[in-house]
Design a protein around this motif. Structure first.
Motif, short mmCIF file in Angstrom:
data_model
loop_
_atom_site.label_atom_id
_atom_site.label_comp_id
_atom_site.label_asym_id
_atom_site.label_seq_id
_atom_site.Cartn_x
_atom_site.Cartn_y
_atom_site.Cartn_z
N ASN A 1 22.98 -23.27 4.56
CA ASN A 1 21.64 -22.71 4.81
C ASN A 1 20.83 -23.58 5.76
N LEU A 2 21.02 -24.87 5.66
CA LEU A 2 20.30 -25.77 6.57
C LEU A 2 20.78 -25.59 8.00
N VAL A 3 22.08 -25.43 8.16
CA VAL A 3 22.62 -25.20 9.52
C VAL A 3 22.09 -23.86 10.06
N TYR A 4 22.09 -22.84 9.21
CA TYR A 4 21.56 -21.53 9.63
C TYR A 4 20.10 -21.64 10.02
N GLU A 5 19.35 -22.32 9.21
CA GLU A 5 17.92 -22.47 9.49
C GLU A 5 17.72 -23.16 10.83
N ALA A 6 18.46 -24.24 11.03
CA ALA A 6 18.31 -25.00 12.28
C ALA A 6 18.69 -24.14 13.49
N TYR A 7 19.73 -23.39 13.36
CA TYR A 7 20.24 -22.57 14.47
C TYR A 7 19.24 -21.48 14.84
N TYR A 8 18.79 -20.75 13.83
CA TYR A 8 17.99 -19.56 14.11
C TYR A 8 16.51 -19.84 14.24
N THR A 9 16.15 -21.10 14.08
CA THR A 9 14.77 -21.49 14.37
C THR A 9 14.64 -21.90 15.84
N ASN A 10 15.77 -22.02 16.53
CA ASN A 10 15.75 -22.45 17.92
C ASN A 10 15.44 -21.26 18.84
N PRO A 11 14.35 -21.34 19.59
CA PRO A 11 14.00 -20.21 20.47
C PRO A 11 15.09 -19.87 21.49
N GLU A 12 15.98 -20.82 21.78
CA GLU A 12 17.03 -20.54 22.77
C GLU A 12 18.01 -19.47 22.28
N VAL A 13 18.10 -19.35 20.97
CA VAL A 13 19.06 -18.41 20.38
C VAL A 13 18.48 -16.99 20.31
N TRP A 14 17.19 -16.90 20.20
CA TRP A 14 16.57 -15.61 19.89
C TRP A 14 16.89 -14.49 20.87
N PRO A 15 16.86 -14.73 22.18
CA PRO A 15 17.15 -13.62 23.08
C PRO A 15 18.53 -13.00 22.84
N ALA A 16 19.46 -13.84 22.44
CA ALA A 16 20.83 -13.35 22.25
C ALA A 16 20.95 -12.43 21.04
N ILE A 17 20.01 -12.53 20.11
CA ILE A 17 20.09 -11.66 18.92
C ILE A 17 18.96 -10.63 18.93
N GLY A 18 18.23 -10.57 20.01
CA GLY A 18 17.21 -9.54 20.14
C GLY A 18 15.95 -9.79 19.34
N TYR A 19 15.66 -11.05 19.05
CA TYR A 19 14.47 -11.37 18.26
C TYR A 19 13.38 -11.90 19.17
#
Lengths: 205, 535
Positions: free
Chosen positions: A147-165
């Motif tokens: 869960n900590l890895v998930y949180e760290a990953y999906y809190t990063n704005p660099e990832v958001w465009p790729a998932i449509g958020y």
């Protein structure tokens, strides 16, 4: 959706030295807690990176965890949360010790299959996954780590465009949405009353 | 240090305490309110930050006081065969701070469950007696919605029009239309237009983590400014230890701790307890005396008993198309009360509401969403994350709990808060009626999701995260079957009133906050009318 390239993400990540940012304070804490012999910074971070990259690996256009500063984020969180720090360190230490015992090598040097195998042992709670130091059982520690890895990953704005958020801070403008259109309720409006009326003392509703 | 004696002392500044204080102060009463928390600074809301979802798990914004552990929080021990995870927030505005702001009313039948369905008890009041107060509460809070729902009694035009449904709401609405089931756009305490000096909702969707623009009608931005303008006094960081009695057995005032741990006495002519369905029985049970060895106002033995929640079950449907559930206010876009009333052909009595709900962000989805299905780690992670995130509609089954004495709040013999006051221990068992109800709801939810186009569904099973706390000092006509009368006046203590979810006789299948506010306004009028008889 904007696609991230592995090369682009890697370039940005390498600019930041994880050794310089946020590591030292809790390293000191851990030395005080466990003693200098127990603690090996480089090994810890290599184990953390290797484990995180098996939790979220690089696939197609999506980067691995360590490529989007997950290690940085985790480091900063653990600075402030001693309880979580103990859990994560104990978990990583278990992975390291098991890797040495089973494969004769450090966790970060084991093959991906071997690392995944150990993570699955931890996740399932198979024999040997008890974390003796904390008297805790593997699965709940695995969940905390994942869960900590998930949180760290999906809190990063660099990832958001790729998932449509799209993140919209409550200090700014929100997302565009079509106004409510009453016509969607036209069918319901044609239907009769549907709640129970209660008769009064005279028996009338 | 003695303080000036006000007419009314209110304990708790949440939905009930705020409305009551405003009402009484507007009528001319001198009101002092004691609140164990403090004002929340909107600058500190996590909703402004990219890592806002982390606050769901850690730190001072978690809805569970046992995890949050702010100085003003007290531990809640959860017990029973289905230990509930009690959620509440201690601050000016109480739990309305982390509220999703769904603002539905009870139905007329909710006040006559014993008469109609042979279970529970009847309220000593009826829906019609509360109607004007519902309207007043709606106007003060600021509500968005649409009149005309055939599944509810007619009501006055809503202060502001409905919030956008989004693709999510339109999709699930089409499913209900296809099945011919009743549904409607929901009332929410979130304004969609400028209203009373507050701006409209900006659709960020982080309502539970603070609304710094005050579009959400939490009590700190609606009732409290008015109450303070009326001359009411609010003392924050004041933790009440016990209510004290005079020699005639009437409420004398309270003893409370300030932030430095100093004990103070606040006297008052009338005392009103508004501490929620767990906090209120806790305070009463901690207020023992020779006259009330089992807790204040507890001759009936019912203080703490008949604890009710809303049992939940979440069904998530996955769609090929994007639903973008994270867009739009977290207040409920729409709801269905198609299965609200008792149907004798079913295996349970009473019924449930479908809340057609939005989602949080990607972190919450990765963790498992509301149904506890984490995105798998490893090589399939990205593919499955893309299949699910932004592609989910959640139908929440919110069932009506029935009052049962074994579901209760007591004092824990060992655990205390930081001031040394005994903590509450909450025992809960999910009844067979509730289990059947949730099973039925899950099947029907799946049906409507599939009718809307979902290709897969996930089911959480019964969920015991509990934020609706009710029944533990209930109203009634008979002193042996209730704690307070129809005016919220304690049967056993003439100048003591109890006004919050603990006053509820039945839980309905409706979020309680709208009814709590309406009851508080009505209680304010009653206390004012009775004032000469109370001293």
């Amino acid at each position: 959706m904007k696609k991230l390239t592995r090369r682009g993400v890697l370039k940005r990540s390498l600019k930041t030295s994880i050794w310089a940012v946020g590591i030292t304070p809790y390293c000191t804490t851990l030395r005080l807690m466990y003693g200098a012999d127990f603690w090996d910074e480089k090994r810890y971070h290599r184990t953390l990176r290797a484990a995180a990259d098996e939790i979220i690996p690089s696939v197609d256009d999506m980067p691995a965890a360590s490529q989007v500063k997950v290690i940085n984020y985790i480091s900063l969180v653990l600075e402030k949360d001693i309880e979580l720090l103990r859990l994560i360190v104990a978990t990583l230490d278990w992975l390291q010790n098991q890797s040495q015992t089973r494969f004769g090598r450090d966790f970060y040097q084991a093959s991906s299959e071997q690392r995944i195998d150990l993570l699955k042992v931890l996740e399932r709670g198979a024999q040997g996954s008890e974390i003796g130091l904390l008297n805790r059982v593997g699965p709940d520690l695995f969940v905390a780590f994942r869960n900590l890895v998930y949180e760290a990953y999906y809190t990063n704005p660099e990832v958001w465009p790729a998932i449509g958020y799209e993140f919209h801070s409550t200090g700014g403008i929100g997302p565009a949405m079509k106004p409510f259109d009453e016509s969607i309720l036209d069918e319901v409006c044609k239907r009769p009353r549907y709640y129970r009326e209660i008769p009064n003392e005279e028996g009338k509703t | 240090m003695k303080k000036e004696k006000p007419d009314i002392l209110v304990i708790g500044s949440g939905a009930a305490g705020a409305a009551l204080t405003e009402r009484l102060s507007s009528l001319g009463a001198k009101v002092v309110c004691l609140e164990q928390g403090d004002w929340v600074d909107p600058q500190n809301y996590p909703s402004a930050n990219p890592d806002w979802e982390a606050s769901m798990r850690r730190g001072p914004w978690n809805t569970d006081p046992n995890i949050r552990r702010r100085p003003e929080d007290y531990p809640v021990v959860n017990d029973g065969s289905h230990p509930p995870k009690i959620m509440m927030f201690n601050a000016v505005g109480g739990s309305t701070i982390h509220w999703a702001a769904h603002f539905v009313r009870f139905h007329p039948s909710d006040f006559r469950v014993r008469t109609l369905d042979g279970v529970a008890e009847d309220w000593p009041i009826c829906y019609e007696e509360l109607e004007e107060y519902y309207d007043t509460n709606d106007r003060i809070i600021g509500v968005s919605g649409l009149s005309g729902d055939p599944a509810n009694p007619p009501r006055t035009p809503r202060p502001t029009p409905p919030l956008p449904l989004g693709v999510l709401g339109e999709t699930i609405g089409s499913g209900f239309n296809k099945l011919g089931w009743y549904w409607w756009v929901s009332d929410n305490a979130i304004i969609s237009r400028f209203y009373n000096g507050r701006p409209p909702c900006s659709l960020h969707g982080k309502c539970q983590y603070g609304c710094p623009i005050a579009a959400k009608g939490s009590a700190d931005v609606t009732y409290w400014p008015k109450a303070l303008k009326n001359g009411a006094t609010l003392i924050t960081k004041a933790r009440v230890r016990e209510i004290t009695l005079d020699r005639q057995g009437r409420a004398r005032g309270v003893l409370y701790y300030d932030p430095d741990g100093n004990l103070h006495e606040q006297l008052s002519k009338v005392v009103v307890v508004c501490c929620n369905g767990v906090g209120t029985p806790r305070l009463l049970l901690n207020s023992t005396s020779k006259l009330f060895p089992d807790g204040l106002a507890n001759f009936s033995g019912l203080v703490g008993k008949n604890f009710m929640v809303h049992p939940f079950r979440f069904i998530e449907g996955v769609f090929e198309e994007r639903m973008d559930g994270w867009k739009g206010p977290f207040g409920i876009p729409a709801m269905s009360q198609h299965f609200y009333e008792t149907d004798s052909t079913r295996e349970f009595v009473r019924g449930y509401t479908f809340l057609l709900e939005r989602s949080h962000g990607p972190v919450h989805q990765a963790w498992g969403g509301h149904t506890g299905n984490p995105i798998p780690w490893g090589k399939n992670h990205h593919r499955i994350m893309r299949e699910r995130f932004g592609h989910i509609i959640r139908v929440s089954v919110m069932g009506e709990d029935l009052p049962e004495e074994h579901n209760r709040v007591e004092l824990d013999p060992k655990v205390r808060d930081s001031s040394g006051i005994k903590a509450p221990r909450v025992y809960y068992h999910l009844s067979e009626n509730s289990q059947h109800m949730l099973d039925h709801g899950a099947v029907m939810a799946k049906r409507v999701l599939e009718a809307s186009g979902a290709y897969r569904t996930f089911d959480s099973g019964p969920v015991m995260g509990v934020t609706h706390l009710m029944g533990t000092a209930r109203m009634g006509i008979h002193p042996t079957k209730s704690v307070v009368n129809k005016f919220h006046q304690a049967h056993d203590v003439k100048n003591l009133f109890i006004v919050d979810g603990s006053s509820f006789v039945t839980a309905a299948a409706a979020n309680p906050t709208s009814t709590i506010g309406a009851l508080a306004l009505r209680a304010g009028d009653a206390i004012w009318d009775l004032r000469h008889d109370l001293v």
